[in-house]
Design a protein around this motif. Structure first.
Motif, PDB file in Angstrom:
ATOM      1  N   UNK A 135      -2.507   4.613  -4.420  1.00 18.42           N
ATOM      2  CA  UNK A 135      -3.844   4.681  -3.189  1.00 18.42           C
ATOM      3  C   UNK A 135      -4.708   3.552  -3.911  1.00 18.42           C
ATOM      4  N   UNK A 136      -4.210   2.894  -5.415  1.00 18.51           N
ATOM      5  CA  UNK A 136      -5.067   1.970  -6.154  1.00 18.51           C
ATOM      6  C   UNK A 136      -4.855   0.406  -5.650  1.00 18.51           C
ATOM      7  N   UNK A 137      -2.722   0.377  -5.595  1.00 18.28           N
ATOM      8  CA  UNK A 137      -2.699  -0.807  -5.601  1.00 18.28           C
ATOM      9  C   UNK A 137      -2.951  -1.381  -4.148  1.00 18.28           C
ATOM     10  N   UNK A 138      -3.019   0.139  -3.191  1.00 19.72           N
ATOM     11  CA  UNK A 138      -3.729   0.114  -1.755  1.00 19.72           C
ATOM     12  C   UNK A 138      -5.001  -1.005  -1.428  1.00 19.72           C
ATOM     13  N   UNK A 139      -5.546  -0.288  -2.673  1.00 14.08           N
ATOM     14  CA  UNK A 139      -7.606  -0.533  -2.733  1.00 14.08           C
ATOM     15  C   UNK A 139      -7.984  -2.171  -3.100  1.00 14.08           C
ATOM     16  N   UNK A 140      -6.281  -2.652  -4.502  1.00 17.19           N
ATOM     17  CA  UNK A 140      -6.668  -3.572  -5.058  1.00 17.19           C
ATOM     18  C   UNK A 140      -6.117  -4.908  -4.264  1.00 17.19           C
ATOM     19  N   UNK A 141      -5.681  -4.537  -2.833  1.00 19.63           N
ATOM     20  CA  UNK A 141      -5.570  -5.448  -1.902  1.00 19.63           C
ATOM     21  C   UNK A 141      -6.241  -5.770  -1.062  1.00 19.63           C
TER      22      UNK A 141
END
Length: 244
Positions: free
Chosen positions: A129-135
């Motif tokens: 989810x954190x990587x999704x947020x970064x994108x």
């Protein structure tokens, strides 16, 4: 560029927005409501699970583009930018200050939209989810940078809206929301490869499905960042002090 002047510009913009509840609502709440509307439309179907990551790229991108471009243009038309640039403030300081201010708002906007999509609308995320947020944050900042670039050329709010078909709509049509990019005609697929929103959508879909490794997502993020830097640089070079 001077970091102190850049941060002063950032603080001024954030202070102005803090006193404008309608803009805050548009930035932070409307994208999530639109995501929720799409989830509601496709309730009890698998469609939202397929297009949900692309929708997370679409609405914040559009909202940041409009808010940033209109806000910057309005300050130029009222002579505010002319007065600011008559002081020891360079165009680079001004544009970077705007980018930082709206970039911070993009972080909040993306966090609200991703959290709402995942924990309220039930969007299933196989990856981080954190990587999704970064994108999602990079995508919203991309909308900010392109909005700054559009405002450098526009003479009125109406002209800003006219930039939507030129800068935004082709990216939506060719980004893979309506049809997977692999199924596009060869020419359109080649064009879509050069559009930054396509890479944001690809990265979000890859994270959601956990179908690619971190190196792939990192490469897509680098492309988005390159577009952001290019738009900011070009916007600072072409920015006019005041609209005639």
């Amino acid at each position: 560029m001077n970091p102190r002047r850049t941060l002063a510009t950032t603080g001024r913009i954030l202070t102005q927005i803090r006193h404008d509840p309608r803009t805050i609502a548009l930035l932070l709440i409307v994208p999530s409501l639109l995501v929720g509307l799409v989830a509601w439309i496709f309730a009890d179907t698998p469609v939202f699970g397929v297009i949900g990551p692309a929708i997370l790229a679409l609405f914040p991108f559009i909202v940041m583009f409009l808010i940033t471009s209109i806000t910057t243009l309005r300050e130029r038309r009222t002579g505010t930018l002319e007065r600011l640039l008559s002081m020891p403030l360079g165009k680079g300081d001004l544009i970077l200050g705007y980018t930082l201010a709206f970039g911070l708002l993009a972080v909040l906007q993306s966090a609200v939209a991703v959290g709402y999509a995942v924990w309220v609308c039930g969007l299933e995320i196989e990856g981080s989810v954190w990587l999704l947020l970064a994108v999602a944050v990079a995508d919203a900042v991309l909308g900010t940078a392109l909005g700054l670039l559009a405002s450098a050329f526009a003479r009125s709010e109406f002209q800003v809206v006219q930039f939507m078909p030129a800068l935004v709509f082709p990216q939506i049509l060719l980004g893979g929301i309506f049809l997977p990019r692999e199924q596009l005609p060869d020419v359109l697929r080649a064009i879509s490869d050069w559009l930054p929103l396509s890479h944001a959508i690809d990265a979000l879909q890859a994270v959601a499905a956990d179908s690619e490794d971190a190196a792939y997502v990192g490469g897509e993020l680098l492309i988005i960042v390159a577009w952001i830097v290019g738009a900011v640089v070009l916007g600072s070079v072409t920015l006019r002090r005041r609209t005639p």
